[in-house]
Scaffold this motif. Structure first.
Motif, short mmCIF file in Angstrom:
data_model
loop_
_atom_site.label_atom_id
_atom_site.label_comp_id
_atom_site.label_asym_id
_atom_site.label_seq_id
_atom_site.Cartn_x
_atom_site.Cartn_y
_atom_site.Cartn_z
N THR A 19 0.82 -1.23 -0.14
CA THR A 19 -0.14 0.06 -0.06
C THR A 19 0.78 1.23 0.15
O THR A 19 2.09 1.25 0.17
CB THR A 19 -1.05 -0.04 1.13
N GLU A 20 0.38 2.24 0.06
CA GLU A 20 1.00 3.64 0.06
C GLU A 20 1.86 3.50 1.27
O GLU A 20 2.91 4.07 1.31
CB GLU A 20 0.03 4.81 0.04
N LEU A 21 1.18 3.18 2.40
CA LEU A 21 1.81 3.18 3.65
C LEU A 21 3.01 2.21 3.82
O LEU A 21 4.05 2.58 4.30
CB LEU A 21 0.72 2.85 4.82
N GLY A 22 2.76 1.02 3.02
CA GLY A 22 3.87 -0.01 3.10
C GLY A 22 4.80 0.41 2.17
O GLY A 22 6.11 0.19 2.46
N HIS A 23 4.93 1.24 1.28
CA HIS A 23 5.97 1.93 0.34
C HIS A 23 6.80 2.75 1.34
O HIS A 23 7.85 2.90 1.32
CB HIS A 23 5.41 2.62 -0.87
N LYS A 24 6.00 3.62 2.30
CA LYS A 24 6.79 4.40 3.12
C LYS A 24 7.41 3.79 4.22
O LYS A 24 8.74 4.01 4.52
CB LYS A 24 5.89 5.25 3.65
N GLN A 25 6.89 2.56 4.65
CA GLN A 25 7.52 1.68 5.64
C GLN A 25 8.85 1.09 5.01
O GLN A 25 9.95 1.15 5.59
CB GLN A 25 6.72 0.66 6.21
N ALA A 26 8.73 0.70 3.71
CA ALA A 26 9.76 0.30 3.13
C ALA A 26 11.13 1.00 3.04
O ALA A 26 12.16 0.54 3.00
CB ALA A 26 9.34 -0.41 1.63
N ALA A 27 10.93 2.17 2.53
CA ALA A 27 11.79 3.08 2.30
C ALA A 27 12.54 3.64 3.99
O ALA A 27 13.63 3.82 3.85
CB ALA A 27 11.21 4.59 1.92
N LEU A 28 11.61 3.46 4.93
CA LEU A 28 12.21 3.77 6.16
C LEU A 28 13.05 2.53 6.67
O LEU A 28 14.19 2.98 7.27
CB LEU A 28 11.13 4.01 7.19
N ALA A 29 12.76 1.47 6.27
CA ALA A 29 13.29 0.14 6.44
C ALA A 29 14.82 0.25 5.65
O ALA A 29 15.83 0.04 6.29
CB ALA A 29 12.73 -0.85 6.36
N ALA A 30 14.72 0.53 4.60
CA ALA A 30 15.88 0.60 3.56
C ALA A 30 16.82 1.78 4.00
O ALA A 30 18.07 1.33 4.14
CB ALA A 30 15.51 1.01 2.17
N LYS A 31 16.54 2.67 4.71
CA LYS A 31 17.42 3.57 5.31
C LYS A 31 18.15 3.07 6.73
O LYS A 31 19.23 3.15 6.87
CB LYS A 31 16.73 4.95 5.75
N ARG A 32 17.10 2.36 7.42
CA ARG A 32 17.56 1.61 8.72
C ARG A 32 18.66 0.87 8.30
O ARG A 32 19.56 0.42 9.22
CB ARG A 32 16.36 1.15 9.44
N LEU A 33 18.53 -0.17 7.37
CA LEU A 33 19.41 -1.15 6.85
C LEU A 33 20.78 -0.60 6.36
O LEU A 33 21.82 -1.58 6.08
CB LEU A 33 18.74 -2.29 5.93
#
Length: 220
Positions: A19-33
Motif C-alpha cells: 500500500t502507500e503506507l507500505g511503500h513509506k515503511q519500506a523506504a524507512l526500513a531501507a534507510k535503517r538497513l
C-alpha cells in the motif's frame, strides 16, 4: 554470518503489493538497513516482499535481489478451504493457550488445530528448505545445531525479505522452538527487523545468537 530477516511493508493482500503506507515503511526500513553491511539481498517470490526488498536494493545499489520461492507466505486452513479462520495459527494458538494446552509441545503437528492444516505442510517445507539453504551458505545442520563448513572467518551479512508466517517457520527451525509457541509469543510487525548471528569459526558446531527481534522503531 548474519542473517537479517525483514517482514514486508503494509500490504494489499488481494493485489499482493504494498500500500502507500507500505511503500513509506519500506523506504524507512531501507534507510535503517544501510548501516548493517549487507552484501546480498534475498526475497520471497511474493510481490509485497519483493517490493520491500527492491526499496533497499535501489537505495543501497546492491543487486540483483535473489528469490527464495520456499519463503513465500504460509497458507492455513484445510485443502480446498484455504484461509478458513478455524485454521488460523495465530488466533488458534491463543485459544489453545487460554485452554491450558501445551503449545510448546514438539508434537504440535498432531494438535487438532494443525492436523490436516495447510499451515503445517507449508511450515514443515520451509523448515526443510531452510536447512538446505543454510547448508549452501556454509552452515550444515547436525542434530539441533549448525556446523560452520566455511573456510574463511569473514562475517558475511545477508538480508532476507519475507513474511510473518514464513519467518516464524524459519526461526522455529533454526532456534528449535515449536512453531505454535512462536506464533503466540511473537507477532512480527510490518518491516520489523530480526537478526541472527552464526559463529564464524570454521568447523565449529553451535547455535545462532538472536541479536535483534521484531524491531520496527524505524517506522515510528
Amino acid at each position: 554470518m548474519r542473517i537479517i530477516i525483514i517482514r514486508h511493508g503494509d500490504p494489499d493482500y488481494e493485489k499482493d503489493c504494498l500500500t502507500e503506507l507500505g511503500h513509506k515503511q519500506a523506504a524507512l526500513a531501507a534507510k535503517r538497513l544501510m548501516d548493517e553491511g549487507i552484501e546480498t539481498i534475498y526475497s520471497s517470490c511474493m510481490g509485497r516482499a519483493k517490493q520491500t526488498a527492491q526499496a533497499f536494493s535501489d537505495l543501497s545499489g546492491i543487486g540483483p535481489v535473489k528469490i527464495l520461492d520456499f519463503m513465500k507466505e504460509i497458507r492455513f486452513g484445510r485443502e480446498g478451504f484455504i484461509y478458513e479462520e478455524q485454521g488460523n495459527p495465530w488466533t488458534g494458538v491463543d485459544r489453545l493457550a487460554a485452554e491450558g494446552v501445551n503449545i510448546y509441545d514438539t508434537a504440535w503437528p498432531e494438535l487438532p488445530l494443525f492436523k490436516d492444516n495447510t499451515a503445517t505442510i507449508d511450515v514443515q517445507n520451509i523448515q526443510k528448505q531452510t536447512d538446505i539453504w543454510l547448508s549452501e551458505l556454509g552452515y550444515k545442520r547436525e542434530g539441533l545445531y549448525y556446523r560452520n563448513t566455511r573456510k574463511d572467518e569473514e562475517n558475511h551479512t545477508i538480508a532476507l525479505f519475507c513474511h510473518g508466517g514464513s519467518s516464524t517457520a524459519m526461526l522455529s527451525r533454526i532456534l528449535n522452538i515449536p512453531f505454535p509457541y512462536l506464533c503466540a509469543a511473537f507477532h512480527f510487525q510490518h518491516t520489523a527487523i530480526t537478526i541472527l548471528r552464526f559463529d564464524v569459526t570454521p568447523g565449529k558446531l553451535s547455535t545462532p545468537i538472536l541479536e535483534l527481534l521484531n524491531d520496527n522503531r524505524h517506522t515510528k
